[in-house]
Write a protein that holds these residues in place. Structure first.
Motif, PDB file in Angstrom:
ATOM      1  N   LYS A 194      51.958  41.887  45.908  1.00 43.93           N
ATOM      2  CA  LYS A 194      53.372  42.017  45.540  1.00 43.93           C
ATOM      3  C   LYS A 194      53.936  40.722  44.981  1.00 43.93           C
ATOM      4  O   LYS A 194      54.709  40.729  44.016  1.00 43.93           O
ATOM      5  N   THR A 195      53.551  39.584  45.564  1.00 47.07           N
ATOM      6  CA  THR A 195      54.116  38.300  45.158  1.00 47.07           C
ATOM      7  C   THR A 195      53.322  37.603  44.051  1.00 47.07           C
ATOM      8  O   THR A 195      53.748  36.556  43.561  1.00 47.07           O
ATOM      9  N   ILE A 208      44.135  41.033  40.323  1.00 51.27           N
ATOM     10  CA  ILE A 208      44.318  40.408  39.018  1.00 51.27           C
ATOM     11  C   ILE A 208      45.726  40.716  38.522  1.00 51.27           C
ATOM     12  O   ILE A 208      46.142  41.875  38.515  1.00 51.27           O
ATOM     13  N   ALA A 209      46.439  39.679  38.101  1.00 49.24           N
ATOM     14  CA  ALA A 209      47.742  39.845  37.451  1.00 49.24           C
ATOM     15  C   ALA A 209      47.606  39.271  36.045  1.00 49.24           C
ATOM     16  O   ALA A 209      47.154  38.140  35.872  1.00 49.24           O
ATOM     17  N   ALA A 268      46.088  42.662  28.419  1.00 47.37           N
ATOM     18  CA  ALA A 268      47.250  43.354  28.992  1.00 47.37           C
ATOM     19  C   ALA A 268      48.186  43.790  27.875  1.00 47.37           C
ATOM     20  O   ALA A 268      48.579  42.985  27.041  1.00 47.37           O
ATOM     21  N   ARG A 269      48.547  45.060  27.856  1.00 48.07           N
ATOM     22  CA  ARG A 269      49.502  45.580  26.880  1.00 48.07           C
ATOM     23  C   ARG A 269      50.928  45.509  27.417  1.00 48.07           C
ATOM     24  O   ARG A 269      51.887  45.629  26.675  1.00 48.07           O
ATOM     25  N   GLU A 270      51.053  45.322  28.729  1.00 47.00           N
ATOM     26  CA  GLU A 270      52.324  45.020  29.380  1.00 47.00           C
ATOM     27  C   GLU A 270      51.970  44.241  30.637  1.00 47.00           C
ATOM     28  O   GLU A 270      50.788  44.136  30.980  1.00 47.00           O
ATOM     29  N   ASP A 271      52.944  43.649  31.298  1.00 45.64           N
ATOM     30  CA  ASP A 271      52.649  42.961  32.552  1.00 45.64           C
ATOM     31  C   ASP A 271      51.896  43.937  33.454  1.00 45.64           C
ATOM     32  O   ASP A 271      52.347  45.075  33.660  1.00 45.64           O
ATOM     33  N   SER A 272      50.740  43.502  33.963  1.00 45.68           N
ATOM     34  CA  SER A 272      49.859  44.429  34.683  1.00 45.68           C
ATOM     35  C   SER A 272      49.238  43.779  35.906  1.00 45.68           C
ATOM     36  O   SER A 272      48.973  42.583  35.922  1.00 45.68           O
ATOM     37  N   LYS A 273      48.979  44.621  36.912  1.00 46.71           N
ATOM     38  CA  LYS A 273      48.229  44.211  38.091  1.00 46.71           C
ATOM     39  C   LYS A 273      47.157  45.257  38.344  1.00 46.71           C
ATOM     40  O   LYS A 273      47.415  46.463  38.240  1.00 46.71           O
ATOM     41  N   PHE A 274      45.954  44.781  38.674  1.00 46.60           N
ATOM     42  CA  PHE A 274      44.889  45.707  38.999  1.00 46.60           C
ATOM     43  C   PHE A 274      43.950  45.074  40.013  1.00 46.60           C
ATOM     44  O   PHE A 274      43.924  43.858  40.190  1.00 46.60           O
ATOM     45  N   ASN A 290      50.241  34.358  32.580  1.00 47.37           N
ATOM     46  CA  ASN A 290      48.952  34.388  31.908  1.00 47.37           C
ATOM     47  C   ASN A 290      47.984  35.214  32.760  1.00 47.37           C
ATOM     48  O   ASN A 290      48.216  36.385  32.980  1.00 47.37           O
ATOM     49  N   LEU A 291      46.915  34.615  33.253  1.00 48.60           N
ATOM     50  CA  LEU A 291      45.911  35.298  34.077  1.00 48.60           C
ATOM     51  C   LEU A 291      45.925  34.693  35.471  1.00 48.60           C
ATOM     52  O   LEU A 291      45.773  33.483  35.627  1.00 48.60           O
ATOM     53  N   GLN A 292      46.114  35.531  36.485  1.00 52.68           N
ATOM     54  CA  GLN A 292      46.078  35.097  37.880  1.00 52.68           C
ATOM     55  C   GLN A 292      45.055  35.946  38.625  1.00 52.68           C
ATOM     56  O   GLN A 292      45.119  37.175  38.577  1.00 52.68           O
ATOM     57  N   VAL A 293      44.108  35.295  39.299  1.00 55.54           N
ATOM     58  CA  VAL A 293      43.069  35.994  40.059  1.00 55.54           C
ATOM     59  C   VAL A 293      43.128  35.508  41.496  1.00 55.54           C
ATOM     60  O   VAL A 293      43.099  34.301  41.750  1.00 55.54           O
ATOM     61  N   LYS A 294      43.217  36.461  42.436  1.00 53.03           N
ATOM     62  CA  LYS A 294      43.217  36.130  43.863  1.00 53.03           C
ATOM     63  C   LYS A 294      42.139  36.944  44.562  1.00 53.03           C
ATOM     64  O   LYS A 294      42.042  38.157  44.348  1.00 53.03           O
ATOM     65  N   LYS A 295      41.353  36.294  45.395  1.00 47.41           N
ATOM     66  CA  LYS A 295      40.376  37.008  46.227  1.00 47.41           C
ATOM     67  C   LYS A 295      41.090  37.482  47.474  1.00 47.41           C
ATOM     68  O   LYS A 295      41.549  36.684  48.284  1.00 47.41           O
ATOM     69  N   LEU A 296      41.201  38.793  47.609  1.00 51.02           N
ATOM     70  CA  LEU A 296      41.841  39.368  48.788  1.00 51.02           C
ATOM     71  C   LEU A 296      40.851  39.537  49.929  1.00 51.02           C
ATOM     72  O   LEU A 296      41.203  39.373  51.095  1.00 51.02           O
ATOM     73  N   VAL A 297      39.603  39.899  49.572  1.00 46.15           N
ATOM     74  CA  VAL A 297      38.539  40.101  50.562  1.00 46.15           C
ATOM     75  C   VAL A 297      37.264  39.475  50.014  1.00 46.15           C
ATOM     76  O   VAL A 297      36.924  39.676  48.845  1.00 46.15           O
ATOM     77  N   GLN A 298      36.576  38.718  50.858  1.00 44.88           N
ATOM     78  CA  GLN A 298      35.297  38.115  50.472  1.00 44.88           C
ATOM     79  C   GLN A 298      34.338  38.260  51.639  1.00 44.88           C
ATOM     80  O   GLN A 298      34.446  37.543  52.634  1.00 44.88           O
ATOM     81  N   LYS A 299      33.436  39.249  51.536  1.00 49.95           N
ATOM     82  CA  LYS A 299      32.418  39.490  52.555  1.00 49.95           C
ATOM     83  C   LYS A 299      31.088  39.649  51.833  1.00 49.95           C
ATOM     84  O   LYS A 299      31.065  39.915  50.635  1.00 49.95           O
ATOM     85  N   PRO A 300      29.979  39.553  52.544  1.00 49.49           N
ATOM     86  CA  PRO A 300      28.682  39.699  51.865  1.00 49.49           C
ATOM     87  C   PRO A 300      28.523  41.029  51.119  1.00 49.49           C
ATOM     88  O   PRO A 300      27.912  41.078  50.060  1.00 49.49           O
TER      89      PRO A 300
END
Length: 97
Positions: A9-10, A32-33, A87-93, A15-25
């Motif tokens: 949400k936050t 991605i925003a 991105a064709r519009e502001d997008s999160k996936f 530009n390009l923002q990448v956050k790892k929400l879960v990192q397990k083996p």
């Protein structure tokens, strides 16, 4: 043990923002925003992956084909195959792999 997070949400459209929400083996979830007209440059995934569009509209380029994806659509793609996203519009996936 149980947590609630507002990371998606936050996450800013800058530009390009990448956050790892879960990192397990055995599981990785990336949030991605992408700001409108921003590019997620060509890369590959180390595992087969699932993409879930949370909001916005993106173009997913793979194997010479462009897939237009929008809010609440799901797309899967194979590992080690070059691809990129615009991105064709502001997008999160989410990328789940």
């Amino acid at each position: 043990m149980y947590t609630i997070s507002d990371e998606i949400k936050t996450q800013q459209f800058q530009n390009l923002q990448v956050k790892k929400l879960v990192q397990k083996p055995s599981l990785e979830i990336l949030s991605i925003a992408l700001e409108k007209d921003a590019l997620f440059p060509e890369h590959t995934s180390p595992r087969d992956a699932e993409l879930v569009v949370l909001e916005g509209a993106i173009e997913f380029h793979i194997n010479g084909t462009i897939y237009a994806l929008k809010t609440q659509q799901h797309f899967n793609f194979p590992k080690e195959t070059a691809h990129w996203v615009v991105a064709r519009e502001d997008s999160k996936f989410l990328i789940i792999r």
